[in-house]
Design a protein around this motif. Structure first.
Motif, PDB file in Angstrom:
ATOM      1  N   PRO A   1       0.812  -1.289  -0.188  1.00  0.00           N
ATOM      2  CA  PRO A   1       0.075   0.181  -0.026  1.00  0.00           C
ATOM      3  C   PRO A   1       0.844   1.159   0.027  1.00  0.00           C
ATOM      4  O   PRO A   1       2.005   1.105   0.694  1.00  0.00           O
ATOM      5  N   GLU A   2       0.424   2.317  -0.622  1.00  0.00           N
ATOM      6  CA  GLU A   2       1.227   3.607  -0.775  1.00  0.00           C
ATOM      7  C   GLU A   2       1.685   4.116   0.629  1.00  0.00           C
ATOM      8  O   GLU A   2       2.864   4.437   0.452  1.00  0.00           O
ATOM      9  N   ARG A   3       0.934   3.885   1.486  1.00  0.00           N
ATOM     10  CA  ARG A   3       1.171   4.697   2.827  1.00  0.00           C
ATOM     11  C   ARG A   3       2.382   3.698   3.407  1.00  0.00           C
ATOM     12  O   ARG A   3       3.315   4.272   4.028  1.00  0.00           O
ATOM     13  N   LEU A   4       2.430   2.442   3.311  1.00  0.00           N
ATOM     14  CA  LEU A   4       3.186   1.607   3.847  1.00  0.00           C
ATOM     15  C   LEU A   4       4.621   1.803   2.938  1.00  0.00           C
ATOM     16  O   LEU A   4       5.630   1.912   3.572  1.00  0.00           O
ATOM     17  N   ALA A   5       4.545   1.907   1.897  1.00  0.00           N
ATOM     18  CA  ALA A   5       5.669   1.732   0.822  1.00  0.00           C
ATOM     19  C   ALA A   5       6.403   3.055   0.946  1.00  0.00           C
ATOM     20  O   ALA A   5       7.790   3.211   0.879  1.00  0.00           O
ATOM     21  N   ALA A   6       5.829   4.366   1.362  1.00  0.00           N
ATOM     22  CA  ALA A   6       6.380   5.562   1.383  1.00  0.00           C
ATOM     23  C   ALA A   6       7.231   5.645   2.656  1.00  0.00           C
ATOM     24  O   ALA A   6       7.964   6.771   2.659  1.00  0.00           O
ATOM     25  N   ARG A   7       6.933   4.774   3.480  1.00  0.00           N
ATOM     26  CA  ARG A   7       8.030   4.873   4.744  1.00  0.00           C
ATOM     27  C   ARG A   7       9.419   4.287   4.403  1.00  0.00           C
ATOM     28  O   ARG A   7      10.232   4.301   5.324  1.00  0.00           O
ATOM     29  N   VAL A   8       9.663   3.759   3.394  1.00  0.00           N
ATOM     30  CA  VAL A   8      10.804   3.047   2.877  1.00  0.00           C
ATOM     31  C   VAL A   8      11.529   3.961   1.793  1.00  0.00           C
ATOM     32  O   VAL A   8      10.818   4.120   0.608  1.00  0.00           O
ATOM     33  N   THR A   9      12.656   4.123   1.998  1.00  0.00           N
ATOM     34  CA  THR A   9      13.630   4.529   0.876  1.00  0.00           C
ATOM     35  C   THR A   9      14.921   3.699   0.896  1.00  0.00           C
ATOM     36  O   THR A   9      15.555   3.441   1.697  1.00  0.00           O
ATOM     37  N   LEU A  10      15.022   3.280  -0.594  1.00  0.00           N
ATOM     38  CA  LEU A  10      16.496   2.482  -0.847  1.00  0.00           C
ATOM     39  C   LEU A  10      17.518   3.475  -1.540  1.00  0.00           C
ATOM     40  O   LEU A  10      16.946   4.047  -2.553  1.00  0.00           O
ATOM     41  N   ALA A  11      18.785   3.630  -1.262  1.00  0.00           N
ATOM     42  CA  ALA A  11      19.666   4.455  -1.587  1.00  0.00           C
ATOM     43  C   ALA A  11      21.053   3.784  -1.619  1.00  0.00           C
ATOM     44  O   ALA A  11      21.244   2.822  -1.032  1.00  0.00           O
ATOM     45  N   GLN A  12      21.731   4.004  -2.714  1.00  0.00           N
ATOM     46  CA  GLN A  12      23.148   3.476  -2.989  1.00  0.00           C
ATOM     47  C   GLN A  12      24.049   4.497  -2.614  1.00  0.00           C
ATOM     48  O   GLN A  12      24.158   5.555  -2.784  1.00  0.00           O
ATOM     49  N   GLY A  13      25.192   3.778  -1.729  1.00  0.00           N
ATOM     50  CA  GLY A  13      26.048   4.700  -1.172  1.00  0.00           C
ATOM     51  C   GLY A  13      27.012   4.029  -0.520  1.00  0.00           C
ATOM     52  O   GLY A  13      26.855   2.611   0.100  1.00  0.00           O
ATOM     53  N   ALA A  14      28.162   4.538  -0.182  1.00  0.00           N
ATOM     54  CA  ALA A  14      29.408   3.873   0.577  1.00  0.00           C
ATOM     55  C   ALA A  14      29.401   4.687   1.937  1.00  0.00           C
ATOM     56  O   ALA A  14      29.480   5.633   2.071  1.00  0.00           O
ATOM     57  N   LEU A  15      29.515   3.606   3.032  1.00  0.00           N
ATOM     58  CA  LEU A  15      29.511   4.093   4.395  1.00  0.00           C
ATOM     59  C   LEU A  15      30.841   4.655   4.644  1.00  0.00           C
ATOM     60  O   LEU A  15      30.958   5.279   5.802  1.00  0.00           O
ATOM     61  N   THR A  16      31.970   4.706   3.976  1.00  0.00           N
ATOM     62  CA  THR A  16      33.118   5.371   4.259  1.00  0.00           C
ATOM     63  C   THR A  16      33.276   6.588   3.696  1.00  0.00           C
ATOM     64  O   THR A  16      34.327   7.275   3.907  1.00  0.00           O
TER      65      THR A  16
END
Length: 543
Positions: A390-405
């Protein structure tokens, strides 16, 4: 279409070496057949001091219509064909047609090959490239000379770009969408210059004369090797080169980011895009539900198997023991709930197992998953089924590419950050960079770190002596080593830290996983709860 490439030289280093680099003799006029016409290569000037090679592309408008994409309708046709198939600017303005012709005519030069004079391709020499008419469409972005500068100046070119008037006799009509371009540099190799033109001419135009298929991503990355990943306008370049096909643009950007990170760390892309474990979960000792064997070969107290029933019964009604991975997620969730965090960043999220657990608890309203591996993020997206939620549930999540260093502004402002089985995947010399990026730059109120307890490895019969739990682990710490590191980081960045066991605790070797709960000092000072065990910044324990 017309383009010229010039260089200067001397008697000792003649400019006519340009002929060797281009594999075209300065004393000849050569003709090449392309799918849409003929390309002619000739030298208006060929002397030791100055040498100029010119490319004249003579387009056949009939062939362009027959082999093109049609009249501009459907499948993203070029707007130039929308008005007319036969009357347009394609035969005259440098665009993807010239880019393809360059690849046809100068294929060896673009690769940097020169068998006769192998030392020449690596040498820097003055270059001047002139293009009398190039379409520079904005289409939502700032076009014209400004776009030319944005694309070429970061690559080491001095740019002269001037708009071509609609009609010189009627200046009040204003400027056309075409620009005259002159590029000059002493720091760009000829092979790189040709690769850059191959990519950036269709980018300036914003259209292509052929259908953009998925293999265009490979062409873009091959031609952009060594310069595109670090270009400040790489997103614009990928978007326009791929004719705004968003799925292809996204794939290109993910691969470019991996290339950028790999180059920064002086590693191969395959080395950092390895977050997806190809083994089934049950093959890893950390995912098994069976307890490790004790020192005598029987089930040890700390990690016992399913209990055996009385009177010879096998205890078939005993509950199934959760795997260590499940126990770890439970411990992390408990730590986050203790701190009241609502906005959580899962750093090194892998395939999204923890994100899935966070989603089930409504108190976690904003969840960011970050991983260096594009494959892992795709796997997380599939496992979480974000497109079906559901849109309201999916809106809570963001996936992003990045390096933690590396410091990342996207990580700032979160209540908590989780590093679940992450630090042991870094080489120890890189660990201080992660510490600063998370504790110093992002600085969440809470940081939860879990890592294997190497002392516990002896309890796994399936784990050979001296081996770490995962092939990519660069180290695994004892309880004392982890406590010392946690205390040092807490003292350096103004946090307090509490150590917690995860999994059944063995009286001799401790728990299989160790957890550190860091709290910013100001947050800890206002917390009225009293944990059972607290590790001070110096690494000692108080009860």
């Amino acid at each position: 279409m017309f383009m010229s490439i010039s260089t200067t030289g001397s008697a000792e280093r003649p400019a006519t070496d340009l002929g060797f680099l281009l594999h075209k003799h300065p004393g000849k006029v050569q003709r090449f057949t392309t799918s849409h016409g003929e390309a002619h290569v000739f030298y208006p000037r060929a002397e030791d001091e100055v040498c100029t090679a010119a490319v004249l592309l003579d387009i056949d408008p009939i062939a362009l219509v027959r082999k093109g994409r049609g009249n501009g309708k459907g499948r993203g046709g070029s707007p130039d064909f929308a008005l007319s198939q036969y009357v347009n600017d394609r035969p005259y303005a440098a665009s993807s047609l010239l880019a393809v012709a360059l690849r046809t005519v100068f294929r060896s030069a673009m690769k940097g090959d020169c068998r006769v004079r192998p030392e020449l391709p690596g040498q820097l020499r003055p270059l001047r490239i002139e293009l009398p008419a190039v379409p520079a469409n904005g289409a939502g972005e700032a076009g014209g000379p400004a776009m030319v500068a944005r694309l070429f100046e970061p690559l080491g070119w001095r740019v002269e770009a001037s708009a071509v008037p609609l009609d010189e006799a009627f200046p009040e009509w204003g400027e056309s969408r075409y620009v005259r371009i002159v590029l000059a540099s002493e720091s760009v190799r000829l092979a790189d210059a040709l690769q850059q033109l191959y990519v950036l001419l269709p980018v300036l135009d914003g259209a292509k004369h052929y259908w953009v298929a998925p293999d265009e991503v490979d062409k873009l990355l091959a031609a952009g090797e060594g310069w595109l990943a670090a270009h400040p306008e790489r997103a614009l370049i990928a978007r326009r080169y791929l004719s705004r096909r968003w799925s292809l643009t996204r794939a290109a950007m993910e691969r470019l980011e991996l290339a950028r990170l790999a180059e920064a760390d002086d590693r191969e892309v395959e080395e950092i895009d390895n977050a997806v474990d190809d083994r089934p979960e049950e093959e890893s000792p950390e995912h098994t539900t069976d307890g490790p064997t004790g020192p005598t070969g029987q089930a040890g107290q700390a990690g016992q198997d399913e209990p055996t029933g009385q009177d010879g019964q096998d205890g078939q009604d005993a509950p199934k023991q959760p795997s260590l991975a499940e126990q770890r997620r439970t411990a992390i969730l408990a730590a986050l709930r203790d701190t009241g965090a609502a906005r959580v960043a899962d750093l090194g999220c892998g395939q999204g197992e923890l994100i899935g657990a966070l989603l089930k608890d409504a108190r976690f309203t904003d969840i960011l998953g970050v991983d260096v591996s594009a494959r892992a993020l795709h796997a997380a997206n599939r496992k979480l089924r974000l497109d079906r939620l559901p849109e309201r549930l999916a809106a809570r999540v963001t996936l992003a590419q990045g390096a933690l260093t590396y410091t990342d502004a996207r990580l700032k402002g979160y209540d908590a950050a989780v590093l679940c089985e992450v630090i042991e995947h870094l080489d120890l010399p890189r660990l201080p960079a992660l510490e600063y990026a998370v504790f110093g730059s992002a600085r969440p109120k809470t940081v939860v770190v879990t890592t294997p307890n190497v002392e516990y490895n002896v309890r796994w019969e399936s784990l050979p002596a001296g081996r770490v739990r995962h092939a990519d682990h660069r180290f695994e710490w004892s309880r004392a080593e982890f406590a010392a590191w946690a205390g040092k980081v807490a003292a350096a960045y103004g946090y307090t830290v509490e150590l917690r066991p995860v999994g059944p605790e063995d009286p001799e070797v401790g728990p299989p996983t160790q957890l550190a709960l860091f709290r910013a000092a100001t947050e800890a000072a206002t917390d009225t709860t009293t944990p059972d065990t607290t590790t001070t910044p110096e690494g000692g324990e108080t009860r």
